[in-house]
Design a protein around this motif. Structure first.
Motif, short mmCIF file in Angstrom:
data_model
loop_
_atom_site.label_atom_id
_atom_site.label_comp_id
_atom_site.label_asym_id
_atom_site.label_seq_id
_atom_site.Cartn_x
_atom_site.Cartn_y
_atom_site.Cartn_z
N THR A 1 10.36 -2.08 -12.81
CA THR A 1 11.11 -1.50 -13.92
C THR A 1 12.25 -2.44 -14.28
O THR A 1 13.08 -2.79 -13.44
CB THR A 1 11.69 -0.12 -13.55
N ALA B 1 9.36 -8.86 -15.77
CA ALA B 1 8.59 -8.16 -14.75
C ALA B 1 7.48 -9.05 -14.20
O ALA B 1 7.22 -9.07 -12.98
CB ALA B 1 8.00 -6.87 -15.33
N ARG C 1 3.25 -3.84 -13.16
CA ARG C 1 3.36 -2.41 -13.50
C ARG C 1 4.24 -1.64 -12.52
O ARG C 1 4.69 -0.53 -12.82
CB ARG C 1 1.97 -1.79 -13.56
N THR D 1 15.49 -3.04 -16.79
CA THR D 1 16.44 -2.42 -17.71
C THR D 1 17.29 -3.53 -18.33
O THR D 1 18.08 -4.18 -17.63
CB THR D 1 17.34 -1.42 -16.97
#
Length: 287
Positions: free
Chosen positions: A196, A176, A193, A198
């Protein structure tokens, strides 16, 4: 000084050697007497080392003097240069050639939009590089890697540069952070922040999915998740999110210091960047 275990081992070996000489080499010639004398001398010295009290002088930086057992004060341990605060380590000054290389590298990145003019000074790069590896001479590769050293030294943001560790334990927060930094270099206000990540299930290698917003729209890229290696396809996948009003090319250099350096430079200026750097071969290439 050898440890007591080493002294015991040496004493036993030379005592056995002396016994073997006595049993198997009689009558002695000159070599036999010399060998026996050497063995006995080591046995005597080892025995003295094992039996004598520990009264030798304290060596600065290695040991501290003994304390009385009822003294509650904790002795202040001496420190060596490796324990000193970073800002207190003397680092000297760059040579004229090193200063020229650092200034040329900064000017090259400024010319193609990788840095803002006047944002970074050659002295800052020199100090960061020397704190990382004191005494290391600065060539063009070290000049490029010094940007990563400055970043690791706490500099929050360096132009449109992206630092990607070459060998580390990759996880979702690190992916990220790299994604956010790359998008910021392309001109997008995206924070880690906001992203996302995965990862493949059960901690396996495979495809990672990275989702983020740009100007209110959800976007997503896929990349290879390889545990300890940077995903080679992540930054190329982010390249398509450049801003039309400020087109940028993502280029990469590997200065060989455990960190890949990417830069978002003006579109079409890669050749100029490499031409300005004092290197025999092209240092930067397309991401």
């Amino acid at each position: 000084m050898p440890s007591k275990r080493e002294l015991w081992a040496g004493l036993a070996f030379f005592a056995l050697a002396a016994g073997s000489l006595v049993l198997f080499r009689r009558p002695f010639d000159f070599a036999g007497w010399a060998g026996l004398a050497g063995c006995l001398a080591f046995v005597i010295l080892a025995g003295y080392g094992l039996m004598k009290p520990d009264i030798g002088p304290v060596k600065p930086g290695i040991r501290v003097g003994r304390q009385e057992i009822d003294d509650p004060a904790i002795p202040e341990l001496p420190w060596t240069i490796g324990d000193a605060p970073l800002e207190d380590i003397p680092i000297g000054d760059p040579s004229p050639d090193e200063l020229r290389i650092l200034e040329t590298t900064i000017a090259a990145l400024e010319a193609v939009g990788g840095l803002e003019r006047g944002e970074i000074a050659a002295g800052s790069l020199w100090r960061a590089a020397q704190r990382l590896d004191p005494g290391r001479a600065i060539g063009i590769s070290e000049a490029v890697s010094s940007f990563a050293a400055l970043h690791d030294d706490g500099h929050p943001r360096i132009g449109r540069l992206i630092f990607v560790p070459a060998h580390t334990e990759y996880d979702a927060p690190l992916l990220a952070e790299i994604t956010a930094c790359t998008l910021a270099s392309l001109g997008h206000a995206v924070q880690p922040r906001d992203i996302t990540v995965t990862l493949p299930p059960e901690g396996k290698q495979g495809t990672a999915r990275i989702a983020f917003p740009i100007e209110g729209r959800a976007r997503m890229v896929n990349c290879d998740y390889l545990w300890k290696y940077p995903p080679a396809d992540l930054i190329p996948a982010l390249r398509r999110f450049g801003r039309p009003e400020d087109p940028r090319d993502l280029v990469c250099a590997d200065p060989g210091d455990q960190t890949l350096l990417y830069a978002a430079i003006h579109s079409g200026s890669l050749k100029e960047l490499n031409h300005r750097l004092p290197a025999a071969d092209d240092l930067f290439h397309e991401a």
